[in-house]
Design a protein around this motif. Structure first.
Motif, mmCIF file in Angstrom:
data_model
loop_
_atom_site.group_PDB
_atom_site.id
_atom_site.type_symbol
_atom_site.label_atom_id
_atom_site.label_comp_id
_atom_site.label_asym_id
_atom_site.label_seq_id
_atom_site.Cartn_x
_atom_site.Cartn_y
_atom_site.Cartn_z
ATOM 1 N N LEU A 63 32.829 -18.892 73.056
ATOM 2 C CA LEU A 63 33.050 -17.468 72.852
ATOM 3 C C LEU A 63 33.565 -16.870 74.153
ATOM 4 O O LEU A 63 33.166 -17.299 75.243
ATOM 5 C CB LEU A 63 31.755 -16.776 72.423
ATOM 6 C CG LEU A 63 31.097 -17.314 71.147
ATOM 7 C CD1 LEU A 63 29.812 -16.550 70.848
ATOM 8 C CD2 LEU A 63 32.052 -17.236 69.969
ATOM 9 N N ASN A 64 34.429 -15.855 74.058
ATOM 10 C CA ASN A 64 35.116 -15.413 75.278
ATOM 11 C C ASN A 64 35.026 -13.920 75.569
ATOM 12 O O ASN A 64 35.634 -13.451 76.526
ATOM 13 C CB ASN A 64 36.585 -15.844 75.249
ATOM 14 C CG ASN A 64 37.399 -15.126 74.175
ATOM 15 O OD1 ASN A 64 36.834 -14.502 73.275
ATOM 16 N ND2 ASN A 64 38.720 -15.213 74.261
ATOM 17 N N VAL A 65 34.299 -13.129 74.760
ATOM 18 C CA VAL A 65 34.140 -11.702 75.045
ATOM 19 C C VAL A 65 32.677 -11.307 74.873
ATOM 20 O O VAL A 65 32.113 -11.438 73.779
ATOM 21 C CB VAL A 65 35.010 -10.820 74.114
ATOM 22 C CG1 VAL A 65 34.793 -9.341 74.448
ATOM 23 C CG2 VAL A 65 36.487 -11.171 74.250
ATOM 24 N N LEU A 66 32.071 -10.842 75.957
ATOM 25 C CA LEU A 66 30.728 -10.279 75.896
ATOM 26 C C LEU A 66 30.859 -8.773 75.701
ATOM 27 O O LEU A 66 31.273 -8.046 76.601
ATOM 28 C CB LEU A 66 29.944 -10.565 77.178
ATOM 29 C CG LEU A 66 28.534 -9.944 77.219
ATOM 30 C CD1 LEU A 66 27.629 -10.544 76.154
ATOM 31 C CD2 LEU A 66 27.912 -10.105 78.603
ATOM 32 N N HIS A 67 30.543 -8.294 74.514
ATOM 33 C CA HIS A 67 30.572 -6.870 74.199
ATOM 34 C C HIS A 67 29.238 -6.286 74.666
ATOM 35 O O HIS A 67 28.213 -6.486 74.029
ATOM 36 C CB HIS A 67 30.759 -6.700 72.694
ATOM 37 C CG HIS A 67 30.864 -5.283 72.234
ATOM 38 N ND1 HIS A 67 31.568 -4.918 71.120
ATOM 39 C CD2 HIS A 67 30.350 -4.120 72.730
ATOM 40 C CE1 HIS A 67 31.481 -3.619 70.935
ATOM 41 N NE2 HIS A 67 30.737 -3.106 71.908
ATOM 42 N N TRP A 68 29.286 -5.584 75.792
ATOM 43 C CA TRP A 68 28.069 -5.042 76.397
ATOM 44 C C TRP A 68 27.912 -3.589 75.979
ATOM 45 O O TRP A 68 28.511 -2.689 76.550
ATOM 46 C CB TRP A 68 28.133 -5.182 77.914
ATOM 47 C CG TRP A 68 26.846 -4.855 78.630
ATOM 48 C CD1 TRP A 68 25.672 -4.426 78.081
ATOM 49 C CD2 TRP A 68 26.611 -4.937 80.039
ATOM 50 N NE1 TRP A 68 24.719 -4.231 79.050
ATOM 51 C CE2 TRP A 68 25.267 -4.536 80.262
ATOM 52 C CE3 TRP A 68 27.395 -5.298 81.130
ATOM 53 C CZ2 TRP A 68 24.703 -4.485 81.542
ATOM 54 C CZ3 TRP A 68 26.831 -5.251 82.397
ATOM 55 C CH2 TRP A 68 25.499 -4.860 82.602
#
Length: 230
Positions: A63-68
């Motif tokens: 996975l390549n996007v950490l939605h914070w």
């Protein structure tokens, strides 16, 4: 690289890294360019070590996007140098993230091929903002959504996104926009007067707020994502 690393194993006796059944022919590519996972640190504070553990797990899973999802109505845990009283809305003094903490997370993620997408949710889900700056509330008895009639609201959003742009380098920023109960706008006299003076109903005011916040984000070099509301 992750595919390769998952083929390797460590030999405890020889203390060497082995690769069984080589050579391998691997055809491996992501189906989707955006492969995200969301964490919510407003409703559930997460220590830095836990966030880093999530990033490690994302890397293993490609996975390549950490939605914070950093802030919400429950708490405002991140430091904003431009408006330092905002994190008065955190759960406690120990449940906060400093700017160096945020930089640490972003750099840790970047080294593992993960982008950090920061979210502030406006104009709803923002009751915690007014703990430090009560003028952001429509009134003391009606505390969200943010006061659409007050230019200070947009100055604060501008300050947040200005500070974010120094830390969160991913091209996108998330501005929320969902689940906005506009009753406070029609029940608060000074906002109701503003609506009338500007010939707006609450739907017009919601659109005005979202577009103005987007324009601010774009001015800081971001492309904007919002939740779809229907």
């Amino acid at each position: 690289m992750q595919t390769f690393s998952q083929l390797c194993h460590f030999e405890f006796t020889s203390r060497l890294i082995g690769l069984n059944s080589a050579p391998w022919m691997i055809s491996d590519a992501p189906r989707f360019p955006y492969r995200g996972l969301l964490i919510d640190t407003s409703r559930h504070y997460l220590p830095l070590a836990t966030i880093k553990g999530v990033i490690d797990a994302m890397t293993y899973s490609k996975l390549n996007v950490l939605h914070w999802h950093i802030v919400d109505e429950q708490s405002f845990p991140i430091e904003i140098p431009s408006y330092p009283k905002l994190w008065n809305g955190s759960y406690s003094y120990s449940e906060r993230y400093t700017m160096p903490d945020a930089i640490d997370i972003v750099r840790y993620a970047e080294k593992r091929g993960v982008n950090v997408l920061a979210e502030i949710d406006v104009p709803g889900h923002a009751r915690s903002w007014g703990v430090g700056y009560p003028e952001l509330w429509p009134s003391d008895s009606c505390r969200e959504p943010l006061d659409v009639s007050n230019n200070f609201t947009f100055k604060v959003i501008d300050g947040i996104l200005s500070d974010f742009s120094k830390v969160f380098k991913f091209k996108f920023v998330h501005l929320g926009g969902d689940e906005v109960n506009t009753s406070c706008w029609t029940e608060t006299p000074h906002i109701k007067e503003w609506l009338n003076n500007n010939h707006m109903n609450v739907s017009d005011a919601y659109r005005y707020f979202v577009l103005r916040a987007q324009k601010i984000a774009i001015s800081h070099g971001y492309e904007v994502i919002n939740w779809y509301t229907y």
